[in-house]
Design a protein around this motif. Structure first.
Motif, PDB file in Angstrom:
ATOM      1  N   ALA A   1       0.830  -1.212   0.000  1.00  0.00           N
ATOM      2  CA  ALA A   1       0.000   0.000   0.000  1.00  0.00           C
ATOM      3  C   ALA A   1       0.859   1.254   0.000  1.00  0.00           C
ATOM      4  CB  ALA A   1      -0.928  -0.001   1.211  1.00  0.00           C
ATOM      5  N   ASP A   2       1.959   1.230   0.752  1.00  0.00           N
ATOM      6  CA  ASP A   2       2.835   2.407   0.835  1.00  0.00           C
ATOM      7  C   ASP A   2       3.510   2.674  -0.508  1.00  0.00           C
ATOM      8  OD1 ASP A   2       2.116   2.596   3.470  1.00  0.00           O
ATOM      9  OD2 ASP A   2       3.952   1.675   4.245  1.00  0.00           O
ATOM     10  N   LEU A   3       3.989   1.618  -1.154  1.00  0.00           N
ATOM     11  CA  LEU A   3       4.642   1.795  -2.450  1.00  0.00           C
ATOM     12  C   LEU A   3       3.653   2.245  -3.515  1.00  0.00           C
ATOM     13  CD1 LEU A   3       7.041  -1.295  -2.503  1.00  0.00           C
ATOM     14  CD2 LEU A   3       7.659   1.105  -2.148  1.00  0.00           C
ATOM     15  N   LYS A   4       2.459   1.681  -3.491  1.00  0.00           N
ATOM     16  CA  LYS A   4       1.441   2.079  -4.461  1.00  0.00           C
ATOM     17  C   LYS A   4       1.073   3.547  -4.284  1.00  0.00           C
ATOM     18  CE  LYS A   4      -0.593  -2.499  -5.135  1.00  0.00           C
ATOM     19  NZ  LYS A   4      -1.782  -3.362  -4.951  1.00  0.00           N
ATOM     20  N   ALA A   5       0.997   4.001  -3.031  1.00  0.00           N
ATOM     21  CA  ALA A   5       0.645   5.400  -2.769  1.00  0.00           C
ATOM     22  C   ALA A   5       1.698   6.351  -3.311  1.00  0.00           C
ATOM     23  CB  ALA A   5       0.455   5.615  -1.265  1.00  0.00           C
ATOM     24  N   VAL A   6       2.979   6.030  -3.081  1.00  0.00           N
ATOM     25  CA  VAL A   6       4.031   6.948  -3.527  1.00  0.00           C
ATOM     26  C   VAL A   6       4.192   6.901  -5.041  1.00  0.00           C
ATOM     27  CG1 VAL A   6       6.033   5.400  -3.375  1.00  0.00           C
ATOM     28  CG2 VAL A   6       6.317   7.826  -2.928  1.00  0.00           C
ATOM     29  N   LEU A   7       3.976   5.751  -5.671  1.00  0.00           N
ATOM     30  CA  LEU A   7       4.065   5.679  -7.128  1.00  0.00           C
ATOM     31  C   LEU A   7       2.890   6.382  -7.786  1.00  0.00           C
ATOM     32  CD1 LEU A   7       5.410   2.057  -7.684  1.00  0.00           C
ATOM     33  CD2 LEU A   7       6.629   4.209  -8.019  1.00  0.00           C
ATOM     34  N   ARG A   8       1.722   6.324  -7.171  1.00  0.00           N
ATOM     35  CA  ARG A   8       0.589   7.092  -7.693  1.00  0.00           C
ATOM     36  C   ARG A   8       0.881   8.585  -7.614  1.00  0.00           C
ATOM     37  NH1 ARG A   8      -5.334   4.642  -6.269  1.00  0.00           N
ATOM     38  NH2 ARG A   8      -5.094   2.585  -7.264  1.00  0.00           N
ATOM     39  N   ALA A   9       1.494   9.015  -6.524  1.00  0.00           N
ATOM     40  CA  ALA A   9       1.871  10.425  -6.400  1.00  0.00           C
ATOM     41  C   ALA A   9       2.902  10.802  -7.449  1.00  0.00           C
ATOM     42  CB  ALA A   9       2.415  10.703  -4.992  1.00  0.00           C
TER      43      ALA A   9
ATOM     44  N   GLY B   1      -0.579   5.212 -15.690  1.00  0.00           N
ATOM     45  CA  GLY B   1      -1.546   5.621 -14.673  1.00  0.00           C
ATOM     46  C   GLY B   1      -1.472   4.731 -13.456  1.00  0.00           C
ATOM     47  N   TYR B   2      -2.473   4.850 -12.590  1.00  0.00           N
ATOM     48  CA  TYR B   2      -2.475   4.115 -11.331  1.00  0.00           C
ATOM     49  C   TYR B   2      -2.517   2.606 -11.536  1.00  0.00           C
ATOM     50  CZ  TYR B   2      -3.661   8.629  -9.118  1.00  0.00           C
ATOM     51  OH  TYR B   2      -3.673   9.925  -8.687  1.00  0.00           O
ATOM     52  N   ASP B   3      -3.296   2.132 -12.515  1.00  0.00           N
ATOM     53  CA  ASP B   3      -3.379   0.682 -12.740  1.00  0.00           C
ATOM     54  C   ASP B   3      -1.998   0.108 -13.056  1.00  0.00           C
ATOM     55  OD1 ASP B   3      -6.085   0.693 -12.310  1.00  0.00           O
ATOM     56  OD2 ASP B   3      -6.632   0.711 -14.439  1.00  0.00           O
ATOM     57  N   TYR B   4      -1.257   0.851 -13.831  1.00  0.00           N
ATOM     58  CA  TYR B   4       0.082   0.390 -14.211  1.00  0.00           C
ATOM     59  C   TYR B   4       1.011   0.334 -12.998  1.00  0.00           C
ATOM     60  CZ  TYR B   4       4.722   0.363 -16.366  1.00  0.00           C
ATOM     61  OH  TYR B   4       6.015   0.059 -16.712  1.00  0.00           O
ATOM     62  N   THR B   5       1.051   1.397 -12.206  1.00  0.00           N
ATOM     63  CA  THR B   5       1.961   1.409 -11.063  1.00  0.00           C
ATOM     64  C   THR B   5       1.547   0.396  -9.998  1.00  0.00           C
ATOM     65  OG1 THR B   5       0.736   3.309 -10.129  1.00  0.00           O
ATOM     66  CG2 THR B   5       2.719   3.780 -11.409  1.00  0.00           C
ATOM     67  N   ASP B   6       0.241   0.211  -9.798  1.00  0.00           N
ATOM     68  CA  ASP B   6      -0.210  -0.802  -8.841  1.00  0.00           C
ATOM     69  C   ASP B   6       0.251  -2.193  -9.276  1.00  0.00           C
ATOM     70  OD1 ASP B   6      -1.440   1.208  -7.462  1.00  0.00           O
ATOM     71  OD2 ASP B   6      -3.496   0.582  -7.890  1.00  0.00           O
ATOM     72  N   THR B   7       0.172  -2.454 -10.581  1.00  0.00           N
ATOM     73  CA  THR B   7       0.595  -3.745 -11.108  1.00  0.00           C
ATOM     74  C   THR B   7       2.098  -3.937 -10.946  1.00  0.00           C
ATOM     75  OG1 THR B   7      -1.210  -3.742 -12.721  1.00  0.00           O
ATOM     76  CG2 THR B   7       0.622  -5.237 -13.149  1.00  0.00           C
ATOM     77  N   LEU B   8       2.873  -2.891 -11.167  1.00  0.00           N
ATOM     78  CA  LEU B   8       4.321  -2.985 -10.964  1.00  0.00           C
ATOM     79  C   LEU B   8       4.643  -3.418  -9.540  1.00  0.00           C
ATOM     80  CD1 LEU B   8       5.771   0.195 -12.762  1.00  0.00           C
ATOM     81  CD2 LEU B   8       5.959  -2.189 -13.495  1.00  0.00           C
ATOM     82  N   VAL B   9       3.976  -2.816  -8.580  1.00  0.00           N
ATOM     83  CA  VAL B   9       4.231  -3.164  -7.179  1.00  0.00           C
ATOM     84  C   VAL B   9       3.848  -4.611  -6.906  1.00  0.00           C
ATOM     85  CG1 VAL B   9       3.575  -2.688  -4.789  1.00  0.00           C
ATOM     86  CG2 VAL B   9       3.994  -0.790  -6.352  1.00  0.00           C
ATOM     87  N   ASP B  10       2.681  -5.033  -7.411  1.00  0.00           N
ATOM     88  CA  ASP B  10       2.245  -6.411  -7.184  1.00  0.00           C
ATOM     89  C   ASP B  10       3.243  -7.401  -7.778  1.00  0.00           C
ATOM     90  OD1 ASP B  10      -0.037  -5.641  -5.825  1.00  0.00           O
ATOM     91  OD2 ASP B  10      -1.301  -5.654  -7.629  1.00  0.00           O
ATOM     92  N   TYR B  11       3.712  -7.138  -8.984  1.00  0.00           N
ATOM     93  CA  TYR B  11       4.672  -8.030  -9.628  1.00  0.00           C
ATOM     94  C   TYR B  11       5.996  -8.054  -8.874  1.00  0.00           C
ATOM     95  CZ  TYR B  11       1.730  -8.509 -13.823  1.00  0.00           C
ATOM     96  OH  TYR B  11       0.713  -8.792 -14.697  1.00  0.00           O
ATOM     97  N   ALA B  12       6.464  -6.873  -8.469  1.00  0.00           N
ATOM     98  CA  ALA B  12       7.751  -6.780  -7.792  1.00  0.00           C
ATOM     99  C   ALA B  12       7.720  -7.480  -6.435  1.00  0.00           C
ATOM    100  CB  ALA B  12       8.150  -5.318  -7.626  1.00  0.00           C
ATOM    101  N   LEU B  13       6.684  -7.235  -5.670  1.00  0.00           N
ATOM    102  CA  LEU B  13       6.640  -7.796  -4.325  1.00  0.00           C
ATOM    103  C   LEU B  13       6.385  -9.297  -4.324  1.00  0.00           C
ATOM    104  CD1 LEU B  13       4.823  -5.063  -2.207  1.00  0.00           C
ATOM    105  CD2 LEU B  13       7.248  -5.433  -2.611  1.00  0.00           C
ATOM    106  N   TYR B  14       5.808  -9.819  -5.368  1.00  0.00           N
ATOM    107  CA  TYR B  14       5.639 -11.275  -5.448  1.00  0.00           C
ATOM    108  C   TYR B  14       7.004 -11.952  -5.431  1.00  0.00           C
ATOM    109  CZ  TYR B  14       4.347 -15.904  -7.113  1.00  0.00           C
ATOM    110  OH  TYR B  14       4.196 -17.252  -7.238  1.00  0.00           O
ATOM    111  N   GLY B  15       7.972 -11.307  -6.072  1.00  0.00           N
ATOM    112  CA  GLY B  15       9.313 -11.879  -6.098  1.00  0.00           C
ATOM    113  C   GLY B  15      10.131 -11.555  -4.866  1.00  0.00           C
TER     114      GLY B  15
END
Length: 208
Positions: free
Chosen positions: A97-105, A190-204
């Motif tokens: 959530a923290d990473l998604k918030a800062v990437l959205r900003a 946009g937000y969908d893209y950055t949220d997906t980046l975080v999900d992909y990164a944190l899975y690993g």
């Protein structure tokens, strides 16, 4: 006999602040209008209504002017929003959530017309101008990346990221694709893209 009023002493500090502000505004405006290569010290001085010797008294190059103007722009925007100018990625205990918030900003800032033109100018010119590239990294990029390093290390301490992960490499899993897509306009940004980046990164990065 009338008492003569003492002559007023010019407020040099205030005048210098006004000149500096005019130079910042002129540099940012010119880069947006004509691009970095066609922006000159003479053009900035003329736009700001100051002599070019005033600019050279404070800065050695147009790159120095633009970098300082861009940093000031960020501080001004933060103050207008009632935020601190010393940034940190929030630590709510939820890393995703923290990473998604800062990437959205970050998306909001990179698509803001006030920031987009000078950001693109500095990033693009830094690729071909070695000196500007070093200054861009030192003054703008590295301080921002260090915030991600600090947040990922905190997540490691909390057991949310594997202990063997190098935070400086890990942050590139979401920061680098974001920067590349923004610079090259290779897809939706946009937000969908950055949220997906975080999900992909944190899975690993999740603990095994």
């Amino acid at each position: 006999m009338a008492t003569q009023k003492p002559a007023q002493v010019p407020d040099v500090t205030r005048r210098s602040a006004r000149s500096r502000r005019a130079i910042y505004d002129a540099a940012l405006a010119l880069v947006a209008e004509v691009g970095y290569p066609r922006t000159t010290i003479e053009g900035i001085a003329a736009r700001a209504g100051v002599g070019k010797q005033t600019i050279y008294r404070w800065w050695s190059s147009k790159a120095d002017v633009l970098l300082e103007a861009f940093l000031d722009l960020g501080e001004q925007a933060a103050q207008a929003a009632g935020q601190q100018t010393t940034y940190a990625i929030p630590d709510t205990g939820d890393l995703a959530a923290d990473l998604k918030a800062v990437l959205r900003a970050t998306v909001d800032e990179l698509t803001d017309p006030r920031f987009e033109a000078p950001s693109r100018a500095l990033a693009a010119e830094g690729v071909v101008n070695e000196q500007l590239g070093r200054e861009f990294v030192t003054k703008l990029l590295e301080p921002s990346l260090q915030l991600y390093v600090d947040r990922l290390r905190a997540a490691q301490d909390a057991g949310q990221v594997r202990a063997d992960v190098d935070p400086r490499i890990a942050l590139e899993l979401f920061v680098s694709p974001l920067a590349q897509r923004w610079l090259q306009r290779t897809g939706p940004f946009g937000y969908d893209y950055t949220d997906t980046l975080v999900d992909y990164a944190l899975y690993g990065l999740a603990p095994r």
